[in-house]
Design an enzyme around this catalytic site. Structure first.
Site, PDB file in Angstrom:
ATOM      1  CE  LYS A 183      38.189  22.622  74.509  1.00 20.05           C
ATOM      2  NZ  LYS A 183      38.141  23.190  73.169  1.00 20.05           N
ATOM      3  CD  GLU A 190      43.440  27.613  72.461  1.00 26.78           C
ATOM      4  OE1 GLU A 190      43.553  27.384  71.242  1.00 26.78           O
ATOM      5  OE2 GLU A 190      42.926  26.805  73.261  1.00 26.78           O
TER       6      GLU A 190
END
Length: 468
Positions: A183, A190
């Site tokens: 993550k 991102e």
């Protein structure tokens, strides 16, 4: 009295939405929040839902089937430790705590070790997709004891996002902190995606003076091709949104990009592992320099530089920027997945990179059409050292690198900052270089610090008295 199969601790928006998501899949959910008011608010706002409120930790824990499945959605750090400590007196051996917060992976490794020693199971779970994803279906990255995951997998599978091929966007990632690590790298990617898009926007504004409507049209066209992704999709909408005064909203938003630290964690881990995560790290630094607004305004009045000149043919330049953006994105993912490989080896996680790419295809912020290409690359060669070496990505690099070079050259000549586009070129050229000037650096290190060096023509380690 029947007991619930799962409970959720923490009724801020992510915890609330995950509880509602679970409830919508046919489960009755026990809910608890440290402050009673929050729990009452959730119940009042969701009449008729199978959410059962509890106002003491003891009653909450006792309301659950054994082995208990408890999803923590509380503030990462000390808040997570406090929540775990409040639960432990009422837990039985074999019970399962699932931490769905944005937790630093080393904390997850520690908690997994400590709780395992006490007979409890701990699953550190990355959850991506924001508020909407939590409610409708996020991408889920669980790590911890495999046998404990199997006990919660039916629930996680039901609440996860579903890709176009019908596959749920959840898979067992690996032991202890693996889920939260993946993550974290997802968040780093991102950051890179967002900065690359911002630089493309800057180039189209500075080089072609495109209007917001033209930008929206350009991004709409891009979203119908190989750049198809959630971030491109929302960006086209952002360009045309107006405020109550009729102004384009994006044009009146202060140019200071905030962050929550997960990009920094990714870069720090890259440094610890010796991984050249240059593009993603530049995207973190770009946010930092954006926050120096007052200094930048002052410097703009003192420091000279070129004024941007028109970039030439409109359609040609737009296509160059599109190609540069796609190749930059590929470099960013190549760096991120290379870091996952290094971490997997360092922490003995045995990560499945193709499966990781598959669960990013829906629900999460970086969901994109080209993730299937990553899955395909690892299916063809699970041991590939770098995604740039996979046939599809190599072909894109062959075809698109000139556009990337042209765009970076234009930006440099015209004073338009493009740190991540520049990093993409530098990484690509460094990675493909059979010889780098690091030999000189080794000589310098040996000169001032007797750090020694190796030679290309002899075996062994050498030191030279350079002043003789």
């Amino acid at each position: 009295m029947s007991k619930q199969q799962i409970g959720v601790v923490g009724m801020a928006v992510m915890g609330r939405n995950l509880a509602l998501n679970i409830e919508s899949r046919g489960y009755t959910v026990s809910i608890f929040n440290r402050s009673r008011e929050k729990t009452e608010e959730v119940i009042a706002e969701n009449p008729g839902k199978k959410l059962v409120p509890y106002y003491t930790v003891k009653e909450f824990v006792e309301s659950l089937e054994t082995p208990r499945r408890i999803l923590l959605m509380v503030k990462a750090g000390a808040g997570t430790d406090a929540a775990i400590d409040s639960l432990k007196p009422y837990l039985d051996k074999g019970d399962i705590i699932i931490d769905g917060g944005n937790t630093f992976f080393q904390d997850t490794i520690r908690r997994n070790r400590e709780l395992s020693a006490e007979g409890f199971n701990f699953i550190g779970t990355g959850v991506s997709g924001g508020e909407e994803g939590a409610l409708k279906g996020p991408s889920i990255m669980p790590g911890g004891q495999k046998e404990a995951y199997e006990l919660v997998a039916p629930i996680l599978t039901k609440i996860a996002a579903v890709a176009e091929d019908g596959e749920p966007c959840v898979t067992y990632i690996g032991a202890d902190g693996a889920g939260h690590y993946v993550k974290m790298v997802h968040n780093g990617i991102e950051y890179g995606d967002m900065q690359l898009i911002a630089e493309a926007y800057s180039l189209l504004k500075g080089g072609l003076n495109l209007t917001n409507e033209e930008l929206a049209q350009t991004f709409t066209e891009w979203n119908n091709g190989e750049l198809s992704s959630y971030l491109i999709d929302i960006t086209k909408d952002i360009f045309t949104k107006k405020d109550e005064d009729g102004n384009y909203l994006v044009d009146v938003i202060l140019d200071e990009a905030a962050n929550k630290g997960t990009g920094k964690w990714t870069s720090q881990s890259a440094l610890d592992l010796g991984e050249p995560l240059s593009l993603i790290t530049e995207s973190v630094f770009a946010r930092y320099i954006s926050s120096l607004k007052d200094q930048r305004v002052a410097a703009s009045k003192v420091l000279s530089g070129p004024q941007a000149q028109p970039a030439g043919d409109k359609a040609e330049f737009i296509e160059k920027v599109r190609r540069a953006l796609y190749l930059g994105k590929i470099v960013s993912y190549a760096q991120g997945f290379s870091q996952l490989r290094a971490a997997s080896e360092e922490y003995n996680w045995d990560l499945n990179y193709g499966e990781i790419a598959k669960i990013f295809r829906a629900g999460c912020i970086i969901r994109a059409q080209f993730l299937q290409k990553i899955t395909d690359a690892y299916a063809e060669n699970p041991q590939i050292a770098n995604l740039l070496l996979a046939p599809y990505f190599k072909q894109i690099a062959d075809d698109y690198q000139q556009a990337l070079r042209d765009v970076v050259a234009y930006a440099v000549q015209n004073g338009i900052p493009v740190p991540t586009f520049s990093a993409a070129v530098a990484y690509y050229d460094s990675y493909r270089a059979a010889v780098l000037p690091a030999n000189l650096i080794q000589a310098q290190r040996d000169y001032f610090g007797a750090h020694t060096y190796k030679r290309i023509d002899k075996e062994g380690v050498f030191h030279t008295e350079w002043l003789d």
